[in-house]
Motif scaffolding. Structure first.
Motif, mmCIF file in Angstrom:
data_model
loop_
_atom_site.group_PDB
_atom_site.id
_atom_site.type_symbol
_atom_site.label_atom_id
_atom_site.label_comp_id
_atom_site.label_asym_id
_atom_site.label_seq_id
_atom_site.Cartn_x
_atom_site.Cartn_y
_atom_site.Cartn_z
ATOM 1 N N ARG A 113 0.251 -1.712 10.447
ATOM 2 C CA ARG A 113 -0.286 -0.435 9.974
ATOM 3 C C ARG A 113 -0.135 -0.303 8.454
ATOM 4 N NH1 ARG A 113 -3.967 3.471 10.386
ATOM 5 N NH2 ARG A 113 -3.159 5.576 10.161
ATOM 6 N N GLU A 114 1.021 -0.671 7.935
ATOM 7 C CA GLU A 114 1.261 -0.563 6.493
ATOM 8 C C GLU A 114 0.327 -1.470 5.709
ATOM 9 O OE1 GLU A 114 4.906 -1.153 3.232
ATOM 10 O OE2 GLU A 114 5.239 -1.565 5.364
ATOM 11 N N PHE A 120 -2.543 -2.717 6.698
ATOM 12 C CA PHE A 120 -3.913 -2.246 6.890
ATOM 13 C C PHE A 120 -4.234 -1.082 5.965
ATOM 14 C CE2 PHE A 120 -6.700 0.904 8.803
ATOM 15 C CZ PHE A 120 -7.845 0.166 9.038
ATOM 16 N N LEU A 121 -3.359 -0.096 5.882
ATOM 17 C CA LEU A 121 -3.621 1.093 5.069
ATOM 18 C C LEU A 121 -3.760 0.756 3.587
ATOM 19 C CD1 LEU A 121 -1.361 3.784 6.764
ATOM 20 C CD2 LEU A 121 -3.860 3.621 6.836
ATOM 21 N N LYS A 122 -2.980 -0.192 3.110
ATOM 22 C CA LYS A 122 -3.100 -0.601 1.711
ATOM 23 C C LYS A 122 -4.488 -1.175 1.432
ATOM 24 C CE LYS A 122 1.801 -1.574 0.901
ATOM 25 N NZ LYS A 122 2.817 -2.653 0.676
ATOM 26 N N LYS A 125 -7.207 -0.696 3.330
ATOM 27 C CA LYS A 125 -8.212 0.344 3.572
ATOM 28 C C LYS A 125 -8.442 1.147 2.295
ATOM 29 C CE LYS A 125 -9.138 4.343 6.594
ATOM 30 N NZ LYS A 125 -10.392 3.884 7.229
ATOM 31 N N GLU A 126 -7.367 1.467 1.590
ATOM 32 C CA GLU A 126 -7.492 2.206 0.338
ATOM 33 C C GLU A 126 -8.124 1.336 -0.743
ATOM 34 O OE1 GLU A 126 -7.586 5.212 -2.253
ATOM 35 O OE2 GLU A 126 -7.036 5.361 -0.124
ATOM 36 N N ARG A 160 -11.880 1.080 -0.107
ATOM 37 C CA ARG A 160 -12.570 2.340 0.154
ATOM 38 C C ARG A 160 -13.862 2.407 -0.647
ATOM 39 N NH1 ARG A 160 -10.725 6.706 2.563
ATOM 40 N NH2 ARG A 160 -8.551 5.978 2.383
ATOM 41 N N PHE A 204 -8.753 0.732 12.344
ATOM 42 C CA PHE A 204 -7.434 0.310 12.829
ATOM 43 C C PHE A 204 -7.461 0.231 14.348
ATOM 44 C CE2 PHE A 204 -2.906 1.755 13.787
ATOM 45 C CZ PHE A 204 -2.306 0.551 13.441
ATOM 46 N N TRP A 215 0.365 5.535 18.377
ATOM 47 C CA TRP A 215 -0.283 5.139 17.130
ATOM 48 C C TRP A 215 -1.695 5.686 17.088
ATOM 49 C CZ3 TRP A 215 2.718 2.650 13.599
ATOM 50 C CH2 TRP A 215 3.916 2.094 14.077
ATOM 51 N N ASP A 263 -8.108 3.636 15.962
ATOM 52 C CA ASP A 263 -9.527 3.973 16.034
ATOM 53 C C ASP A 263 -10.158 3.418 17.307
ATOM 54 O OD1 ASP A 263 -10.350 5.324 13.461
ATOM 55 O OD2 ASP A 263 -9.429 3.524 12.606
ATOM 56 N N GLU A 319 -11.698 6.796 15.447
ATOM 57 C CA GLU A 319 -10.815 7.814 16.019
ATOM 58 C C GLU A 319 -11.050 7.966 17.522
ATOM 59 O OE1 GLU A 319 -11.358 11.317 13.646
ATOM 60 O OE2 GLU A 319 -10.232 10.494 11.947
#
Length: 268
Positions: free
Chosen positions: A61-62, A64-66, A68-69, A72, A79, A100, A103, A260
């Motif tokens: 998750r960590e 992936f989020l980096k 994703k940003e 962007r 996810f 969690w 999506d 989502e």
């Protein structure tokens, strides 16, 4: 039109991939994708050659989020997770899937009573037909125990690794158990994944094969998702052109991707 999303992807967060997630994203951009969904492996209790197939979800998750940003505005990154389904793990799967904010959740039969069809011991003591039937019969059982998934991955995965692969396999031969599996998908509101890695595995067909996709449509199935099951950049969107033609021949005009946990439909 062309297929612009790949909704079954693995990176080095999965035990069977060495590909950095960013290398997968860069390849997706080169291919003109509008969305990519990573679906790392969570196979509870699965150990192969001493290697766990349970993803470190927090680290995934960590990372992936980096990314994703970072990407962007260039590509939509989603996810997801690929859950290995076995009825005996229903309590774990229920708790994990709600813990969690995925999506998209793929449910896949990777093991039957702890044995993976990838290995020869799955077939010991039974004929190929008995092994295939045993595999297909678990699908309704798995969904009866746990159905919080959006699509069922590579429904006839077992034929990739059987002694004769798909040389003696057909929908008609296993129609009774396959129809029961498809009806279970429809009853639980679960889509059918068209997994193009079957071509890579030498089947000359996706998983599942065309006649199963036709049967799903005939029985009233409407949700199909498309994924390459790529574990390295070079197989992203592999044979998607052939998948598109197959779906059109089966009577589908749309495919789905999830954001989502809600389906969005795109024209083929």
């Amino acid at each position: 039109m062309s297929i612009l999303t790949d909704c079954h992807l693995h990176s080095s967060f999965s035990a069977d991939s060495e590909a950095p997630m960013e290398s997968m994203i860069e390849k997706g951009l080169q291919l003109g994708l509008t969305a990519m969904c990573f679906t790392e492996h969570m196979d509870h209790g699965m150990l192969e050659n001493g290697v766990s197939f349970e993803v470190d979800t927090a680290a995934y998750r960590e990372g992936f989020l980096k990314l994703k940003e970072k990407y962007r505005g260039k590509i939509e990154l989603l996810f997801g997770i690929e859950l290995g389904l076995e009825a005996q793990y229903a309590d774990f799967l229920n708790e994990y899937s709600r813990a969690w904010d995925f999506d998209f959740i793929i449910g896949s039969s990777h093991t039957v009573e702890g044995k993976d069809p990838y290995f020869a011991d799955f077939y010991e003591g039974r004929t190929e037909e008995e092994a295939y039937r045993t595999y297909f019969e678990t699908v309704p059982k798995n969904l009866a125990a746990f159905s919080n998934v959006d699509t069922y991955g590579h429904l006839d995965y077992v034929v990739r690794y059987g002694p004769n692969k798909n040389r003696e396999y057909s929908y008609e031969k296993y129609r009774d158990v396959l129809d029961a599996a498809l009806k279970a998908l429809i009853e639980h509101g679960v889509g059918l994944e068209i997994n193009s890695a079957g071509y890579k595995q030498g089947l000359c067909a996706p998983n599942p094969c065309m006649d199963i996709v036709k049967a799903y449509r005939r029985l009233g199935g409407e949700i199909v998702t498309i994924g390459s099951d790529a574990h390295a950049p070079e197989w992203i969107t592999g044979e998607f052109g052939r998948v598109r033609e197959l779906l059109l021949e089966c009577g589908f005009r749309y495919y789905a991707f999830f954001r989502e946990r809600k389906p969005y439909f795109l024209s083929l």
